[in-house]
Design an enzyme around this catalytic site. Sequence first.
Site, PDB file in Angstrom:
ATOM      1  N   MET A  56      48.100  39.018  52.302  1.00  0.00           N
ATOM      2  CA  MET A  56      47.314  38.924  51.074  1.00  0.00           C
ATOM      3  C   MET A  56      45.838  39.166  51.389  1.00  0.00           C
ATOM      4  O   MET A  56      45.295  38.543  52.304  1.00  0.00           O
ATOM      5  CB  MET A  56      47.459  37.531  50.432  1.00  0.00           C
ATOM      6  CG  MET A  56      48.828  37.217  49.889  1.00  0.00           C
ATOM      7  SD  MET A  56      49.186  38.020  48.322  1.00  0.00           S
ATOM      8  CE  MET A  56      50.966  37.706  48.243  1.00  0.00           C
ATOM      9  N   HIS A  57      45.217  40.042  50.609  1.00  0.00           N
ATOM     10  CA  HIS A  57      43.789  40.273  50.820  1.00  0.00           C
ATOM     11  C   HIS A  57      43.050  40.764  49.582  1.00  0.00           C
ATOM     12  O   HIS A  57      41.834  40.909  49.590  1.00  0.00           O
ATOM     13  CB  HIS A  57      43.588  41.303  51.943  1.00  0.00           C
ATOM     14  CG  HIS A  57      43.938  42.702  51.537  1.00  0.00           C
ATOM     15  ND1 HIS A  57      45.237  43.144  51.454  1.00  0.00           N
ATOM     16  CD2 HIS A  57      43.155  43.743  51.167  1.00  0.00           C
ATOM     17  CE1 HIS A  57      45.244  44.411  51.071  1.00  0.00           C
ATOM     18  NE2 HIS A  57      44.000  44.786  50.884  1.00  0.00           N
ATOM     19  N   ARG A  58      43.770  41.058  48.485  1.00  0.00           N
ATOM     20  CA  ARG A  58      43.117  41.589  47.285  1.00  0.00           C
ATOM     21  C   ARG A  58      42.182  40.538  46.673  1.00  0.00           C
ATOM     22  O   ARG A  58      42.497  39.349  46.641  1.00  0.00           O
ATOM     23  CB  ARG A  58      44.153  41.995  46.241  1.00  0.00           C
ATOM     24  CG  ARG A  58      45.100  43.090  46.690  1.00  0.00           C
ATOM     25  CD  ARG A  58      44.474  44.459  46.580  1.00  0.00           C
ATOM     26  NE  ARG A  58      45.391  45.494  47.053  1.00  0.00           N
ATOM     27  CZ  ARG A  58      45.076  46.783  47.133  1.00  0.00           C
ATOM     28  NH1 ARG A  58      43.873  47.186  46.775  1.00  0.00           N
ATOM     29  NH2 ARG A  58      45.952  47.658  47.574  1.00  0.00           N
TER      30      ARG A  58
END
Length: 364
Positions: A204-206
Site C-alpha cells: 500500500m502506498h497510494r
Amino acid sequence: MKILSVVGARPNFMKVAPLHRVFLEHPSIKSKIVHTGQHYDVQLSDIFVRQLNLPQPDHCLNVGAGTPTQQMADIMLKFEGILHTEQPDWVLVVGDVTSTLACALVAVQLGVRVAHVEAGLRSGDRGMPEEINRILTDSIADLLFVTEQAGLDNLRREGVADGKVHFVGNVMIDSLVQYRQKANELDTLDSLGISSQSYVLVTMHRPANVDTESGLERLLQLVDDTAKYKTVLFPLHPRTRVKLKEFGLMQRLSAINNVQLLEPQGYLEFLNLMEHAAIVITDSGGVQEETTYLNVPCLTFRTSTERPVTVKLGTNQLLADLNPETVQQKVLEILDGQPKTGQVPPLWDGQTATRIAEILLRHP
C-alpha cells in the site's frame, strides 16, 4: 536513430529494461537512458538497475525529494539541458509518474518526438496525480503504445488519431517473462521462514490509503483481519512508513500478530513473493497486471482501476468501497477455494518490446 528512454520510479525500470535490450539489437538505434532520480531511495532504484541488467544510466538528474511541483520543475529544467546536448530523435516515456509528464512536456516544447509506452489507461479519478499525468502525456505524444483494449477505447473516445495509436501488449510482462525463472531460484521464502501459499502479500502506498489517519486506520484493520488467517508479509513503501510514523501508528502495526514488516523488496524478490502468495492485496497498478499474468488472486484496495482488463479477464477484484470488512469477506472466499478465475490478456506474451522497436524503426 537516437532514443532517450526516461526512468524515474520503480515500475519504469521494469518497462524500460526490455525496451533498451531490444533497441541494442538494432544497429540503427542508439539507445540511452535518463534517470530523473524521482525515486531516490536505493532500494527503489539502484537495485532495479542491477537486477534487470541495465547499464548505469547515461544521465542522472538527481532530482530527489520534494513536492510533485518541485520535482516536475527540477526535472524539466535539467532534462532540457540533456535534450540540447543529445539531440535525440525520440524521447520515450513510460507509465504515469511525474517524470513521464515532465520529460514529455520538455521534449514537445523543443520539437522532439515523444513515444508513450502504456498509453490510454484511465481510472476516471482525476484526484489521482497519475491520471492527470496519463491524460496530458497522451494528448501531446506522437506515438502511443497501448497495453489493453480499454486503452484503445479511451484514446478513440478522446479523439486521438488512429495512426498514432498501436496496440502492442504489456512491456512490464516482458520483464516478468524473462526474469521469472531467476526469481524462483532465490531463497526469498526460506529466508523469511515461510512456505508457498502460507501468506498474504500486502502493498500500500497510494495517497488515498496512506496520507490520512483514517486511511491508515483502515489499512491497519485490513492487516489485522487478514493476519487471523494467514501470515501477512507487508513490504513498507517509504511513503507509507513515513505516514505511519507521522500519525503515531507504526507501533500499533508492529504489534499485530502474524505480520512481517519488510523493507522494500528488489524486483526479483518481490516477483518471487507475488508468485507464491495465497493472495495479494494492493493499491499498485503494476501488481494488478503481474498477478493476472501469474494467475494469483489479487484484491485491489482502490475506488477505481486504470487497468480494467485485470478485472475483466484476469484474477483481480476491485474493492471500491475501501471497506476492510469487504476485504475479509473476499479473503475468506479465496481461502475457501473460491478464487476468481482469470486468463492472460491478449499480447501479454513477452514480445511487446520487439513490437515497439519495429514500429519506431518505421518512424526514424
